[in-house]
Design an enzyme around this catalytic site. Sequence first.
Site, PDB file in Angstrom:
ATOM      1  N   GLU A 298       0.953  -1.084  -0.010  1.00  0.00           N
ATOM      2  CA  GLU A 298      -0.054  -0.095  -0.026  1.00  0.00           C
ATOM      3  C   GLU A 298       0.762   1.427  -0.007  1.00  0.00           C
ATOM      4  OE1 GLU A 298      -3.331  -0.067  -0.210  1.00  0.00           O
ATOM      5  OE2 GLU A 298      -3.692  -2.170   0.339  1.00  0.00           O
ATOM      6  N   CYS A 332      -2.611   8.973   2.454  1.00  0.00           N
ATOM      7  CA  CYS A 332      -1.974   8.373   1.133  1.00  0.00           C
ATOM      8  C   CYS A 332      -3.141   8.699  -0.177  1.00  0.00           C
ATOM      9  CB  CYS A 332      -1.864   6.764   1.335  1.00  0.00           C
ATOM     10  SG  CYS A 332      -3.152   5.991   1.924  1.00  0.00           S
TER      11      CYS A 332
HETATM   12  P1  NDP Z   1       8.206   5.243   4.710  1.00  0.00           P
HETATM   13  O1  NDP Z   1       8.093   4.352   3.397  1.00  0.00           O
HETATM   14  O2  NDP Z   1       9.203   6.111   4.812  1.00  0.00           O
HETATM   15  O3  NDP Z   1       8.151   4.207   5.906  1.00  0.00           O
HETATM   16  C1  NDP Z   1       7.036   3.132   6.167  1.00  0.00           C
HETATM   17  C2  NDP Z   1       7.487   2.290   7.074  1.00  0.00           C
HETATM   18  O4  NDP Z   1       8.566   1.615   6.583  1.00  0.00           O
HETATM   19  C3  NDP Z   1       8.028   2.905   8.579  1.00  0.00           C
HETATM   20  O5  NDP Z   1       7.593   2.171   9.509  1.00  0.00           O
HETATM   21  C4  NDP Z   1       9.417   3.052   8.092  1.00  0.00           C
HETATM   22  O6  NDP Z   1      10.190   3.027   9.240  1.00  0.00           O
HETATM   23  C5  NDP Z   1       9.800   1.688   7.536  1.00  0.00           C
HETATM   24  N1  NDP Z   1      10.857   1.531   6.805  1.00  0.00           N
HETATM   25  C6  NDP Z   1      11.799   2.588   6.445  1.00  0.00           C
HETATM   26  N2  NDP Z   1      12.682   2.024   5.497  1.00  0.00           N
HETATM   27  C7  NDP Z   1      12.462   0.650   5.329  1.00  0.00           C
HETATM   28  C8  NDP Z   1      13.239  -0.403   4.720  1.00  0.00           C
HETATM   29  N3  NDP Z   1      14.279  -0.167   4.154  1.00  0.00           N
HETATM   30  N4  NDP Z   1      12.782  -1.496   4.890  1.00  0.00           N
HETATM   31  C9  NDP Z   1      11.674  -1.858   5.570  1.00  0.00           C
HETATM   32  N5  NDP Z   1      10.889  -0.745   6.195  1.00  0.00           N
HETATM   33  C10 NDP Z   1      11.165   0.505   5.943  1.00  0.00           C
HETATM   34  O7  NDP Z   1       6.663   5.925   4.825  1.00  0.00           O
HETATM   35  P2  NDP Z   1       6.391   6.957   5.785  1.00  0.00           P
HETATM   36  O8  NDP Z   1       6.353   6.330   6.954  1.00  0.00           O
HETATM   37  O9  NDP Z   1       6.965   8.422   5.617  1.00  0.00           O
HETATM   38  O10 NDP Z   1       4.701   7.140   5.338  1.00  0.00           O
HETATM   39  C11 NDP Z   1       4.295   7.930   4.332  1.00  0.00           C
HETATM   40  C12 NDP Z   1       4.035   7.244   3.058  1.00  0.00           C
HETATM   41  O11 NDP Z   1       3.105   5.949   3.338  1.00  0.00           O
HETATM   42  C13 NDP Z   1       3.396   8.003   1.980  1.00  0.00           C
HETATM   43  O12 NDP Z   1       4.067   7.893   0.888  1.00  0.00           O
HETATM   44  C14 NDP Z   1       2.083   7.616   1.834  1.00  0.00           C
HETATM   45  O13 NDP Z   1       1.375   7.726   0.702  1.00  0.00           O
HETATM   46  C15 NDP Z   1       2.177   6.179   2.213  1.00  0.00           C
HETATM   47  N6  NDP Z   1       0.805   5.585   2.745  1.00  0.00           N
HETATM   48  C16 NDP Z   1       0.131   4.831   2.069  1.00  0.00           C
HETATM   49  C17 NDP Z   1      -1.055   4.151   2.509  1.00  0.00           C
HETATM   50  C18 NDP Z   1      -1.710   3.333   1.561  1.00  0.00           C
HETATM   51  O14 NDP Z   1      -2.553   2.742   2.012  1.00  0.00           O
HETATM   52  N7  NDP Z   1      -1.508   3.403   0.379  1.00  0.00           N
HETATM   53  C19 NDP Z   1      -1.353   4.547   3.757  1.00  0.00           C
HETATM   54  C20 NDP Z   1      -0.692   5.479   4.456  1.00  0.00           C
HETATM   55  C21 NDP Z   1       0.559   5.854   4.177  1.00  0.00           C
HETATM   56  P3  NDP Z   1      10.565   4.453  10.091  1.00  0.00           P
HETATM   57  O15 NDP Z   1       9.247   5.312   9.961  1.00  0.00           O
HETATM   58  O16 NDP Z   1      10.997   4.022  11.376  1.00  0.00           O
HETATM   59  O17 NDP Z   1      11.512   5.203   9.216  1.00  0.00           O
END
Ligand code: NDP
Length: 519
Positions: A298, A332
């Site tokens: 997602e 999102c």
């Molecule tokens: P990120 O992709 O930066 O982070 C998402 C999660 O992944 C966090 O828990 C993060 O940890 C973790 N993460 C970061 N790097 C890695 C890696 N290399 N491997 C595995 N996990 C990792 O997104 P954001 O938290 O900034 O969220 C915003 C984004 O999420 C937006 O682009 C939004 O559109 C999307 N989103 C999509 C939704 C959907 O249903 N399609 C719903 C909600 C959000 P940490 O935060 O600790 O860095």
Amino acid sequence: MATTIDPSTHVGDGNGKQDGKHDDDTKKKSSRKHAVPELLFGDLWEFDPAPETASPNIKPRYDLFIGGQFVAPQSGQYFDSINPATEEVVSQIALASPGDVDAAYYAAQMAYETVWRDMPGRERGKYVYRIARLLQDRAREFAVAETIDGGKPIKESRDFDVPMAAAHFFYHAGWADKLAYIAPGRRVEPIGVVGQVIPWNFPLLMLAWKIAPAIAAGNCVVLKPAETTSVTAMKFAELLQDAGLPDGVVNIVTGAGETGAAVVNHPAAKKIAFTGSTEVGKIIMRSLAERGTRMTMELGGKAANVVFEDAPIDQAVEGVINGIFFNQGHVCCAGSRLLVQESIADMFVRKLRQRMAVLRVGDPLDKNTDVGAINSREQLDRICDLVESGISEGAEMFQPSCALPPRGYFYRPTIFTGVTQSHRIAREEIFGPVLSILTFRTMDEAVERANNTMYGLSAGVWTDKGSRILRMATDLKAGVVWANTFNKFDPTSPFGGYKESGFGREGGRQGLLDYVELA
Ligand code: NDP
């Protein structure tokens, strides 16, 4: 007391460079068009503070939740979770290392093999139902904790995040003993241990979207919340203990991206469910492709909210405002691109500006607040950077004149007119309270512009014509198309994307199918 005023003199201070000119234009037009002055209550009087007072019961420090127990991280390290509205430390959160993640997977595998996989669905369903009831019982406490840790307005966490999280557990509790009906004629089995990684914009709700279907279908879980918003996940772990969920069925490991990478790359994970940015999603897809692990993604979005000239205008204005300013635009599926038919564009933008002038930005714990705090300094910097790009690329910005609190990460609701498809603010996900406005003349042009994005998560259509709604819903390449409404969610309704917004669905029968094996 209601007072009549001329909206053209009342709306905003116009931080955008075009505003002086626009206000002059508006004054001339309004003296012609508004023979009857409009009622604008706006800031004619101050609201008294209405803070939510329930105790969030947040502990000063949270350990990892592994095998049904809270355990200290192997590294002994903790990091601060910050309240974005005050910049104060809310709690200290354990930093999980790969060794901790390993222990979490071991606990999950044990629970899967010895308890959860073979438990009859009707028994599993009782646990899921109990979790839903407990969430309901503690709704206020969870809402306050969510608002303090993440910055969203209390009225949103109270009326949307927490009730919707409980609804997902109720809905999936009902499925636990009826799984055979999701694919008639096939044998339905759980997948095994599932790794789940979630973002910071809806911390508890995203957790519910992930955990509820997974455990209802008989899987066990290792989940990592986002670094900036782990508090409600850890409170949820306490709630699981109270619900008596067998040890190891749900394990929660906290940390930053490296912990997330350890979760998604663990060999015991039979499936990875990820919600987050497209950028990180691609990294995960690349590493999982080598192992053939099942996954659902997602990812990001850049939704078009398309308003035709025959739309119910006032409802459409509300829908556009809600579509972009709900949860500070950290959504999102936010309607971050407004496509408005040229014939009504000036009038529509004027109404938007009037509505923006009465949005209340400030203390997220105040029940009157409409727009709370930006989740982190990092996200605030990203929003500022993209807004700067909009100005330097020639779009025209408008922000209302609302005062911002002296501390914390806040940003004014912002709209851009004069946006073209090539502008960064029309292409990139801003994930903040910033709306880019474009116009169109014909339906074909609206479809072409709406689909001109690498994303395909959601869209909105505002029109009086049913046939137009059906045609748009068919032609728009988006996982969800709302008609004459926006941001409507229900656990029964599948949610997910096309193109670079990801694949797989969450919610409904389709969402459950992503958590089972069909034999
Ligand atoms: P990120 O992709 O930066 O982070 C998402 C999660 O992944 C966090 O828990 C993060 O940890 C973790 N993460 C970061 N790097 C890695 C890696 N290399 N491997 C595995 N996990 C990792 O997104 P954001 O938290 O900034 O969220 C915003 C984004 O999420 C937006 O682009 C939004 O559109 C999307 N989103 C999509 C939704 C959907 O249903 N399609 C719903 C909600 C959000 P940490 O935060 O600790 O860095």
